[in-house]
Design a protein around this motif. Structure first.
Motif, PDB file in Angstrom:
ATOM      1  N   LEU A  99      67.156  11.298 -41.559  1.00 48.31           N
ATOM      2  CA  LEU A  99      67.796  10.516 -42.368  1.00 48.31           C
ATOM      3  C   LEU A  99      66.966   9.350 -42.783  1.00 48.31           C
ATOM      4  N   VAL A 100      66.167   8.661 -41.763  1.00 49.51           N
ATOM      5  CA  VAL A 100      65.155   7.829 -42.278  1.00 49.51           C
ATOM      6  C   VAL A 100      64.111   8.211 -42.901  1.00 49.51           C
ATOM      7  N   LEU A 101      63.578   9.333 -42.582  1.00 46.54           N
ATOM      8  CA  LEU A 101      62.569  10.038 -43.206  1.00 46.54           C
ATOM      9  C   LEU A 101      62.642  10.121 -44.588  1.00 46.54           C
ATOM     10  N   PHE A 102      63.913  10.635 -44.984  1.00 49.08           N
ATOM     11  CA  PHE A 102      64.170  10.702 -46.369  1.00 49.08           C
ATOM     12  C   PHE A 102      64.255   9.463 -47.037  1.00 49.08           C
ATOM     13  N   ARG A 103      64.868   8.611 -46.584  1.00 53.04           N
ATOM     14  CA  ARG A 103      64.952   7.488 -47.084  1.00 53.04           C
ATOM     15  C   ARG A 103      63.769   6.885 -47.400  1.00 53.04           C
ATOM     16  N   ARG A 104      62.816   6.827 -46.448  1.00 55.15           N
ATOM     17  CA  ARG A 104      61.437   6.440 -46.527  1.00 55.15           C
ATOM     18  C   ARG A 104      60.990   7.167 -47.968  1.00 55.15           C
ATOM     19  N   ALA A 105      60.889   8.344 -47.940  1.00 53.59           N
ATOM     20  CA  ALA A 105      60.290   9.196 -48.698  1.00 53.59           C
ATOM     21  C   ALA A 105      60.857   9.013 -50.141  1.00 53.59           C
ATOM     22  N   HIS A 106      62.067   8.466 -50.263  1.00 52.32           N
ATOM     23  CA  HIS A 106      62.735   8.109 -51.701  1.00 52.32           C
ATOM     24  C   HIS A 106      61.934   6.937 -52.071  1.00 52.32           C
ATOM     25  N   GLU A 107      62.105   5.973 -51.234  1.00 54.31           N
ATOM     26  CA  GLU A 107      61.351   4.566 -51.644  1.00 54.31           C
ATOM     27  C   GLU A 107      60.000   4.839 -51.967  1.00 54.31           C
ATOM     28  N   GLU A 108      59.304   5.560 -51.330  1.00 51.94           N
ATOM     29  CA  GLU A 108      57.622   5.745 -51.584  1.00 51.94           C
ATOM     30  C   GLU A 108      57.594   6.547 -52.844  1.00 51.94           C
ATOM     31  N   LEU A 109      58.216   7.708 -52.912  1.00 50.12           N
ATOM     32  CA  LEU A 109      57.854   8.643 -54.085  1.00 50.12           C
ATOM     33  C   LEU A 109      58.885   8.458 -55.186  1.00 50.12           C
ATOM     34  N   GLY A 110      60.053   8.056 -55.078  1.00 58.37           N
ATOM     35  CA  GLY A 110      60.880   7.593 -56.055  1.00 58.37           C
ATOM     36  C   GLY A 110      61.498   8.985 -56.468  1.00 58.37           C
ATOM     37  N   THR A 111      61.685   9.857 -55.750  1.00 62.50           N
ATOM     38  CA  THR A 111      62.426  11.324 -56.261  1.00 62.50           C
ATOM     39  C   THR A 111      63.629  11.476 -54.994  1.00 62.50           C
ATOM     40  N   GLN A 112      64.296  12.170 -55.401  1.00 59.05           N
ATOM     41  CA  GLN A 112      65.409  12.885 -54.633  1.00 59.05           C
ATOM     42  C   GLN A 112      65.422  14.331 -54.315  1.00 59.05           C
ATOM     43  N   ASP A 113      64.234  14.837 -54.869  1.00 58.07           N
ATOM     44  CA  ASP A 113      64.354  16.364 -55.052  1.00 58.07           C
ATOM     45  C   ASP A 113      62.976  16.778 -53.871  1.00 58.07           C
ATOM     46  N   ILE A 114      63.508  17.469 -52.963  1.00 57.76           N
ATOM     47  CA  ILE A 114      62.637  17.748 -51.906  1.00 57.76           C
ATOM     48  C   ILE A 114      61.425  18.557 -52.448  1.00 57.76           C
ATOM     49  N   ASP A 115      61.460  19.492 -53.517  1.00 60.49           N
ATOM     50  CA  ASP A 115      60.300  20.224 -54.154  1.00 60.49           C
ATOM     51  C   ASP A 115      59.208  19.351 -54.596  1.00 60.49           C
ATOM     52  N   GLU A 116      59.765  18.191 -55.247  1.00 60.27           N
ATOM     53  CA  GLU A 116      58.868  17.100 -55.910  1.00 60.27           C
ATOM     54  C   GLU A 116      58.285  16.271 -54.474  1.00 60.27           C
TER      55      GLU A 116
ATOM     56  N   LEU B 143      68.533   0.559 -40.231  1.00 61.40           N
ATOM     57  CA  LEU B 143      69.066   1.281 -41.317  1.00 61.40           C
ATOM     58  C   LEU B 143      69.814   0.314 -42.474  1.00 61.40           C
ATOM     59  N   ALA B 144      70.526  -0.521 -41.954  1.00 59.51           N
ATOM     60  CA  ALA B 144      71.451  -1.226 -42.826  1.00 59.51           C
ATOM     61  C   ALA B 144      70.772  -2.368 -43.446  1.00 59.51           C
ATOM     62  N   SER B 145      69.427  -2.836 -42.823  1.00 61.46           N
ATOM     63  CA  SER B 145      68.605  -3.790 -43.684  1.00 61.46           C
ATOM     64  C   SER B 145      67.359  -3.171 -44.250  1.00 61.46           C
ATOM     65  N   GLY B 146      67.407  -1.895 -44.090  1.00 58.20           N
ATOM     66  CA  GLY B 146      65.987  -1.051 -44.566  1.00 58.20           C
ATOM     67  C   GLY B 146      64.735  -1.750 -43.949  1.00 58.20           C
ATOM     68  N   GLY B 147      64.903  -2.113 -42.611  1.00 52.99           N
ATOM     69  CA  GLY B 147      63.598  -2.566 -41.940  1.00 52.99           C
ATOM     70  C   GLY B 147      63.298  -3.775 -41.911  1.00 52.99           C
ATOM     71  N   ASP B 148      63.860  -4.870 -42.949  1.00 53.17           N
ATOM     72  CA  ASP B 148      63.321  -5.961 -42.748  1.00 53.17           C
ATOM     73  C   ASP B 148      64.186  -7.190 -42.232  1.00 53.17           C
ATOM     74  N   MET B 149      65.324  -6.568 -41.519  1.00 51.86           N
ATOM     75  CA  MET B 149      66.143  -7.387 -40.588  1.00 51.86           C
ATOM     76  C   MET B 149      66.711  -8.739 -41.268  1.00 51.86           C
ATOM     77  N   ARG B 150      66.616  -8.863 -42.499  1.00 50.58           N
ATOM     78  CA  ARG B 150      67.087 -10.043 -42.947  1.00 50.58           C
ATOM     79  C   ARG B 150      68.475  -9.894 -43.865  1.00 50.58           C
ATOM     80  N   GLU B 151      68.621  -8.920 -44.400  1.00 47.17           N
ATOM     81  CA  GLU B 151      70.041  -8.815 -45.070  1.00 47.17           C
ATOM     82  C   GLU B 151      70.521  -7.544 -44.921  1.00 47.17           C
ATOM     83  N   GLY B 152      71.745  -7.096 -45.384  1.00 48.04           N
ATOM     84  CA  GLY B 152      72.212  -6.031 -45.319  1.00 48.04           C
ATOM     85  C   GLY B 152      73.588  -5.871 -44.842  1.00 48.04           C
ATOM     86  N   LEU B 153      74.357  -4.938 -44.656  1.00 51.04           N
ATOM     87  CA  LEU B 153      75.682  -4.935 -44.471  1.00 51.04           C
ATOM     88  C   LEU B 153      76.082  -5.638 -43.171  1.00 51.04           C
TER      89      LEU B 153
END
Lengths: 96, 250
Positions: free
Chosen positions: A73-90, B240-250
């Motif tokens: 879950l965290v890996l996908f979230r980070r990948a989404h933040e870095e790459l700006g895509t929701q598609d695994i192929d992209e 997860l709730a704060s996106g790693g920055d520990m400042r704000e979140g749910l």
């Protein structure tokens, strides 16, 4: 599991790990018995009890699959933040 | 490259299928595990470990190594999640919750309910942890319930409120401390001249019989597991709730 949406993949992973846990559980055979608890002032469980070994194994497997799920879950979230895509192929583009 | 991967995969699958043909039948009551191992556990567990719940005895005593590294895996999961989420943030594409609302004015009903439920939850978690010897329960279950009580606090108040009460440094210390307690009990047994995690070695220190020492050893490692699991749950939620920055979140 083969979906290109990360969320669906994570849900698939959760289902798959639960399925594997059930598989381990049935591999030892299901017994129609009581839980393996020793009653007070007795030295061993009375009557037929269920097999304690797969229960202990599955408890381990549940915890490991929880760790794996949280990591994915965290890996996908980070990948989404870095790459700006929701598609695994992209996401794999430009990779190996 | 892809072809090579495919060949290696096929070779591994072939080896596994060949090995699978030698395994006992599915749910075979005459398989070695079902005819020797499990009945042995059921017959001897109480006399050897004084633990009425055979599952706990198998988990923490007979399969102690397994459970120790399982605790380490959970600890590593929390650590890696923190590393992934906290790497120098340059949030170019962060479209999830661009403006996160401050949750100061939370509902009075929620806060009141949390005040009622959380103490009961934590006492119940300790009961589940301590009662793992006698009934279904143990370190993992108790730790998860304890961690959930902190998550409930964060949901009903806000993240800052919870972090002020249960600081991140302490959470991390608990994460590592639980795993260390487990490994420390094992090392203590080693220092007493027994095998690693051979809890019977504690009989000399505690002044009880060997079976009772194994029971106490199981309790000690269960407490270690409970602390780690509780802190890992809280740590993952914070990250997860704060996106790693520990400042704000749910």
């Amino acid at each position: 599991m083969l979906s290109r949406t990360p969320v669906k993949l994570v849900i698939g992973l959760a289902q798959l790990s639960n399925a594997v846990n059930l598989l381990i559980f049935t591999a030892a055979g299901l017994t129609r018995g009581k839980p393996p608890l020793v009653p007070f002032d007795a030295a061993r469980p009375e009557g037929i009890v269920s097999d304690p070994l797969p229960q202990a194994l599955v408890l381990t497997a549940i915890v490991i699959s929880f760790g794996l799920l949280a990591f994915t879950l965290v890996l996908f979230r980070r990948a989404h933040e870095e790459l700006g895509t929701q598609d695994i192929d992209e996401m794999t583009e430009g990779g190996p | 490259m892809k072809r090579l991967t495919l060949i290696i995969l096929a070779a591994c699958a072939l080896i596994m299928l060949l090995a699978a043909s030698d395994l006992p039948d599915w749910a075979d009551p005459a398989s070695p595990a079902s005819s020797h191992l499990s009945p042995g556990f059921v017959e001897q567990a109480y006399e050897a470990t004084h633990t009425p719940n055979v599952v706990t005895a198998v988990l923490a005593d007979y399969r102690g190594y397994d459970t120790m590294f399982e605790t380490v895996v959970v600890f590593l999961a929390a650590l890696i999640i923190m590393i992934i989420l906290r790497r120098t943030p340059h949030r170019r594409f962060c479209k999830i919750l661009p403006h996160r609302p401050q949750r100061q004015g939370r509902d009075t009903v929620l806060k009141g309910a949390a005040q009622l439920i959380i103490p009961v939850m934590q006492v119940f978690a300790l009961y589940v942890l301590g009662h793992g010897h006698y009934s279904p329960g143990g370190g993992f279950q108790g730790g998860v319930i304890f961690g959930a009580s902190f998550i409930l606090l964060a949901l009903c108040y806000n993240l800052e409120f919870t972090i002020n009460r249960f600081r991140e440094r302490i959470v991390l210390l608990c994460c590592a401390g639980g795993a260390l307690l487990y490994a420390g009990v094992g090392a203590l047994c080693l220092a007493m001249g027994w095998n690693f995690l051979g809890y019977a070695a504690l009989a000399g220190i505690l002044g009880v019989s060997e079976a009772m020492a194994r029971s106490h050893g199981i309790l000690l490692v269960e407490v270690g597991v409970g602390i780690t699991v509780m802190a890992v749950m809280v740590s993952i939620y914070y990250d997860l709730a704060s996106g790693g920055d520990m400042r704000e979140g749910l």
